[in-house]
Scaffold this motif. Structure first.
Motif, PDB file in Angstrom:
ATOM      1  N   LEU A 292       0.822  -1.213   0.000  1.00 60.25           N
ATOM      2  CA  LEU A 292       0.000   0.000   0.000  1.00 60.25           C
ATOM      3  C   LEU A 292       0.858   1.267   0.000  1.00 60.25           C
ATOM      4  O   LEU A 292       0.492   2.276  -0.619  1.00 60.25           O
ATOM      5  N   ILE A 293       2.004   1.215   0.665  1.00 60.11           N
ATOM      6  CA  ILE A 293       2.920   2.356   0.655  1.00 60.11           C
ATOM      7  C   ILE A 293       3.492   2.574  -0.739  1.00 60.11           C
ATOM      8  O   ILE A 293       3.607   3.717  -1.212  1.00 60.11           O
ATOM      9  N   GLN A 294       3.823   1.474  -1.404  1.00 55.54           N
ATOM     10  CA  GLN A 294       4.434   1.570  -2.728  1.00 55.54           C
ATOM     11  C   GLN A 294       3.417   1.759  -3.849  1.00 55.54           C
ATOM     12  O   GLN A 294       3.783   2.136  -4.973  1.00 55.54           O
ATOM     13  N   ASN A 295       2.156   1.490  -3.570  1.00 59.42           N
ATOM     14  CA  ASN A 295       1.088   1.620  -4.578  1.00 59.42           C
ATOM     15  C   ASN A 295      -0.041   2.460  -3.985  1.00 59.42           C
ATOM     16  O   ASN A 295      -1.091   1.946  -3.601  1.00 59.42           O
ATOM     17  N   GLN A 296       0.174   3.744  -3.927  1.00 61.70           N
ATOM     18  CA  GLN A 296      -0.736   4.656  -3.220  1.00 61.70           C
ATOM     19  C   GLN A 296      -2.110   4.766  -3.879  1.00 61.70           C
ATOM     20  O   GLN A 296      -3.061   5.214  -3.238  1.00 61.70           O
ATOM     21  N   ASP A 297      -2.197   4.361  -5.144  1.00 61.50           N
ATOM     22  CA  ASP A 297      -3.505   4.405  -5.822  1.00 61.50           C
ATOM     23  C   ASP A 297      -4.399   3.224  -5.423  1.00 61.50           C
ATOM     24  O   ASP A 297      -5.605   3.255  -5.668  1.00 61.50           O
ATOM     25  N   SER A 298      -3.804   2.195  -4.842  1.00 58.84           N
ATOM     26  CA  SER A 298      -4.581   1.022  -4.435  1.00 58.84           C
ATOM     27  C   SER A 298      -5.245   1.261  -3.084  1.00 58.84           C
ATOM     28  O   SER A 298      -4.704   1.988  -2.241  1.00 58.84           O
ATOM     29  N   THR A 299      -6.394   0.636  -2.880  1.00 61.29           N
ATOM     30  CA  THR A 299      -7.088   0.715  -1.593  1.00 61.29           C
ATOM     31  C   THR A 299      -7.347  -0.691  -1.071  1.00 61.29           C
ATOM     32  O   THR A 299      -7.371  -1.666  -1.843  1.00 61.29           O
ATOM     33  N   LEU A 300      -7.535  -0.793   0.215  1.00 62.78           N
ATOM     34  CA  LEU A 300      -7.834  -2.089   0.815  1.00 62.78           C
ATOM     35  C   LEU A 300      -9.127  -2.667   0.262  1.00 62.78           C
ATOM     36  O   LEU A 300      -9.228  -3.880   0.024  1.00 62.78           O
ATOM     37  N   TRP A 301     -10.122  -1.838   0.048  1.00 60.04           N
ATOM     38  CA  TRP A 301     -11.388  -2.302  -0.506  1.00 60.04           C
ATOM     39  C   TRP A 301     -11.195  -2.874  -1.913  1.00 60.04           C
ATOM     40  O   TRP A 301     -11.708  -3.928  -2.253  1.00 60.04           O
ATOM     41  N   GLN A 302     -10.416  -2.151  -2.714  1.00 59.78           N
ATOM     42  CA  GLN A 302     -10.153  -2.603  -4.087  1.00 59.78           C
ATOM     43  C   GLN A 302      -9.423  -3.947  -4.087  1.00 59.78           C
ATOM     44  O   GLN A 302      -9.769  -4.863  -4.837  1.00 59.78           O
ATOM     45  N   LEU A 303      -8.406  -4.057  -3.234  1.00 56.81           N
ATOM     46  CA  LEU A 303      -7.648  -5.311  -3.159  1.00 56.81           C
ATOM     47  C   LEU A 303      -8.524  -6.458  -2.682  1.00 56.81           C
ATOM     48  O   LEU A 303      -8.426  -7.589  -3.182  1.00 56.81           O
ATOM     49  N   PHE A 304      -9.385  -6.185  -1.701  1.00 59.08           N
ATOM     50  CA  PHE A 304     -10.261  -7.219  -1.163  1.00 59.08           C
ATOM     51  C   PHE A 304     -11.291  -7.662  -2.200  1.00 59.08           C
ATOM     52  O   PHE A 304     -11.541  -8.857  -2.372  1.00 59.08           O
ATOM     53  N   LYS A 305     -11.856  -6.690  -2.891  1.00 59.90           N
ATOM     54  CA  LYS A 305     -12.909  -7.001  -3.865  1.00 59.90           C
ATOM     55  C   LYS A 305     -12.367  -7.748  -5.073  1.00 59.90           C
ATOM     56  O   LYS A 305     -12.970  -8.710  -5.552  1.00 59.90           O
ATOM     57  N   ILE A 361     -20.557  -9.414   8.005  1.00 58.59           N
ATOM     58  CA  ILE A 361     -19.586  -8.655   8.808  1.00 58.59           C
ATOM     59  C   ILE A 361     -20.141  -7.286   9.199  1.00 58.59           C
ATOM     60  O   ILE A 361     -19.781  -6.742  10.255  1.00 58.59           O
ATOM     61  N   ASP A 362     -21.030  -6.741   8.381  1.00 55.38           N
ATOM     62  CA  ASP A 362     -21.682  -5.478   8.746  1.00 55.38           C
ATOM     63  C   ASP A 362     -22.577  -5.694   9.967  1.00 55.38           C
ATOM     64  O   ASP A 362     -22.587  -4.893  10.913  1.00 55.38           O
ATOM     65  N   GLU A 363     -23.304  -6.807   9.961  1.00 56.67           N
ATOM     66  CA  GLU A 363     -24.197  -7.118  11.085  1.00 56.67           C
ATOM     67  C   GLU A 363     -23.401  -7.450  12.359  1.00 56.67           C
ATOM     68  O   GLU A 363     -23.810  -7.082  13.463  1.00 56.67           O
ATOM     69  N   LEU A 364     -22.266  -8.118  12.196  1.00 56.95           N
ATOM     70  CA  LEU A 364     -21.499  -8.571  13.357  1.00 56.95           C
ATOM     71  C   LEU A 364     -20.625  -7.471  13.969  1.00 56.95           C
ATOM     72  O   LEU A 364     -20.618  -7.272  15.189  1.00 56.95           O
ATOM     73  N   ILE A 365     -19.882  -6.752  13.121  1.00 57.35           N
ATOM     74  CA  ILE A 365     -18.910  -5.778  13.657  1.00 57.35           C
ATOM     75  C   ILE A 365     -18.965  -4.423  12.949  1.00 57.35           C
ATOM     76  O   ILE A 365     -18.087  -3.572  13.167  1.00 57.35           O
ATOM     77  N   GLY A 366     -19.979  -4.226  12.108  1.00 58.34           N
ATOM     78  CA  GLY A 366     -20.192  -2.911  11.516  1.00 58.34           C
ATOM     79  C   GLY A 366     -19.215  -2.508  10.433  1.00 58.34           C
ATOM     80  O   GLY A 366     -19.068  -1.314  10.129  1.00 58.34           O
ATOM     81  N   ILE A 367     -18.537  -3.483   9.803  1.00 59.94           N
ATOM     82  CA  ILE A 367     -17.647  -3.161   8.678  1.00 59.94           C
ATOM     83  C   ILE A 367     -18.428  -3.298   7.381  1.00 59.94           C
ATOM     84  O   ILE A 367     -19.069  -4.321   7.139  1.00 59.94           O
ATOM     85  N   ASN A 368     -18.378  -2.239   6.545  1.00 57.69           N
ATOM     86  CA  ASN A 368     -19.076  -2.244   5.264  1.00 57.69           C
ATOM     87  C   ASN A 368     -18.233  -1.518   4.219  1.00 57.69           C
ATOM     88  O   ASN A 368     -17.128  -1.042   4.524  1.00 57.69           O
ATOM     89  N   GLU A 369     -18.741  -1.439   3.013  1.00 61.13           N
ATOM     90  CA  GLU A 369     -17.978  -0.826   1.925  1.00 61.13           C
ATOM     91  C   GLU A 369     -17.589   0.612   2.237  1.00 61.13           C
ATOM     92  O   GLU A 369     -16.488   1.062   1.907  1.00 61.13           O
ATOM     93  N   ASN A 370     -18.468   1.347   2.889  1.00 59.18           N
ATOM     94  CA  ASN A 370     -18.229   2.768   3.139  1.00 59.18           C
ATOM     95  C   ASN A 370     -17.078   3.019   4.117  1.00 59.18           C
ATOM     96  O   ASN A 370     -16.345   4.007   3.974  1.00 59.18           O
ATOM     97  N   ASN A 371     -16.935   2.147   5.117  1.00 56.59           N
ATOM     98  CA  ASN A 371     -15.885   2.378   6.118  1.00 56.59           C
ATOM     99  C   ASN A 371     -14.766   1.328   6.052  1.00 56.59           C
ATOM    100  O   ASN A 371     -13.922   1.251   6.946  1.00 56.59           O
TER     101      ASN A 371
END
Length: 384
Positions: A292-305, A361-371
């Motif tokens: 992520l440091i070396q590829n600043q255009d990438s996001t965790l969401w993008q990599l996960f999806k 995971i949104d129901e369990l710990i509140g993680i969703n696409e937005n956050n």
């Protein structure tokens, strides 16, 4: 290689052959002797049963019977996939039979077929025939080929190995085996663990001197099959989780994004690096941070999806999605405990597995696409 060439030449030049009902025996194969002929007759019966999908287990040797049956099941599935024309072709050829002691024979059979003027070799398969006065039975060559290997018992795990065993890693795996079984509400099972240098060696131990589908594969393990494991590292906890999960969870309910996340965190990443060291979750999270440091255009969401292959410098087939899922699983385990993890694992598979995973995971710990980016980045700090 010489025996492969012989098998091809026999077909291509149409050397005179003799045959049982289900196997071709080239004229140059020595089948003289009463006992050897009985072995071939019994082999013919076994091949017939494989073809018609009705295996008489009395034909299988008692020692590691369940494991031999599981390997033979691969050949039964091969027969099942044939079309009506292919089923009429006599495609099995005896390429070797010889005594290995006074009551055992080694037998090798080649599977061959012709497609678009090309000869295809799906398998060369070897069995051991065990001969007694009462009967002749068959087994894969595992016990015979490992008869001089060392044997070391660590808790519920019995290791079979040729070189030095890493006792520390073996103890870790035994503990993980118990921990994972306990998580799934099960008692830890006893396992036989064969330490192998390569996938090719694994295939030979279980009877496949050649397998078209495994051609070129060098790394990876095999198991858990009939409580038997093969790997080039003492820790097989990744697939042990999948094994125990399969005992208690319905396959259609199992969400494989969640399963891989659990396997990466409670077990490991399954693959070893070039130095033979098991790749761990902690190491991959560090690599993810560097990426992520070396590829600043990438996001965790993008990599996960998209599940881009960002770890190929360590080992092939490592999944960034599974690494991120393992971070999420750790948070679910912390906040919701075992019940939350099992709910995520059973959130549903198939084409909707990604949507099912995100909803849960949104129901369990509140993680969703937005956050997603913010929450995962914050959780990653806990692994430093």
């Amino acid at each position: 290689m010489k025996k492969y060439v012989i098998a091809f030449v026999l077909i291509l030049v149409s050397i005179q052959i003799q045959a049982q009902d289900f196997i071709v025996i080239p004229k140059h194969i020595n089948i003289e002797g009463r006992e050897k002929k009985k072995v071939i007759q019994q082999l013919d019966s076994l091949l017939h049963q494989i073809i018609i999908q009705k295996l008489d287990t009395n034909l299988i040797s008692k020692n590691k019977r369940d494991f031999t049956i599981s390997v033979i099941d691969k050949l039964m599935r091969y027969e099942q996939k044939k079309d009506s024309v292919a089923k009429l072709i006599l495609d099995k050829q005896l390429i070797n039979i010889y005594p290995i002691d006074s009551q055992q024979y080694s037998i090798s059979v080649a599977y061959l077929y012709k497609k678009d003027e090309q000869i295809i070799l799906p398998y060369i398969f070897t069995l051991i025939a065990d001969c007694t006065k009462e009967n002749i039975t068959f087994s894969v060559p595992l016990n015979y080929l490992t008869r001089y290997w060392q044997k070391t018992k660590i808790g519920n795990i019995t290791y079979f190995h040729q070189g030095k065993l890493d006792i520390e890693q073996a103890i870790i795996f035994d503990k993980k085996n118990t921990q994972i079984a306990t998580l799934m509400g099960l008692k830890a099972e006893k396992m036989d663990f064969y330490m192998c240098d390569s996938y090719k060696e694994i295939m030979q131990l279980i009877g496949f001197d050649y397998s078209y589908s495994a051609n070129g594969i060098a790394t990876g393990g095999y198991g858990v099959i009939a409580n038997t494991i093969f790997m080039n590292h003492e820790d097989f906890s990744h697939d042990v989780f999948h094994y125990y999960s399969g005992l208690v969870n319905k396959r259609e309910d199992r969400n494989w994004i969640a399963e891989e996340g659990v396997a990466y965190t409670l077990g490991n990443a399954y693959y070893t690096d070039e130095e033979g060291k098991m790749v761990t979750q902690k190491r991959l999270i560090k690599e993810l941070e560097n990426y992520l440091i070396q590829n600043q255009d990438s996001t965790l969401w993008q990599l996960f999806k998209e599940d881009y292959p960002i770890f190929d410098s360590i080992a092939n087939d490592l999944s960034v999605r599974s690494v991120i899922s393992s971070i999420i699983v750790d948070e679910v385990l912390l906040k919701k405990g075992k019940i939350g993890v099992l709910e995520l694992v059973n959130s549903g598979g198939g084409k909707k597995k990604f949507d099912n995973y995100m909803k849960t995971i949104d129901e369990l710990i509140g993680i969703n696409e937005n956050n997603f980016n913010e929450r995962i980045k914050k959780l990653m700090k806990d692994y430093k």
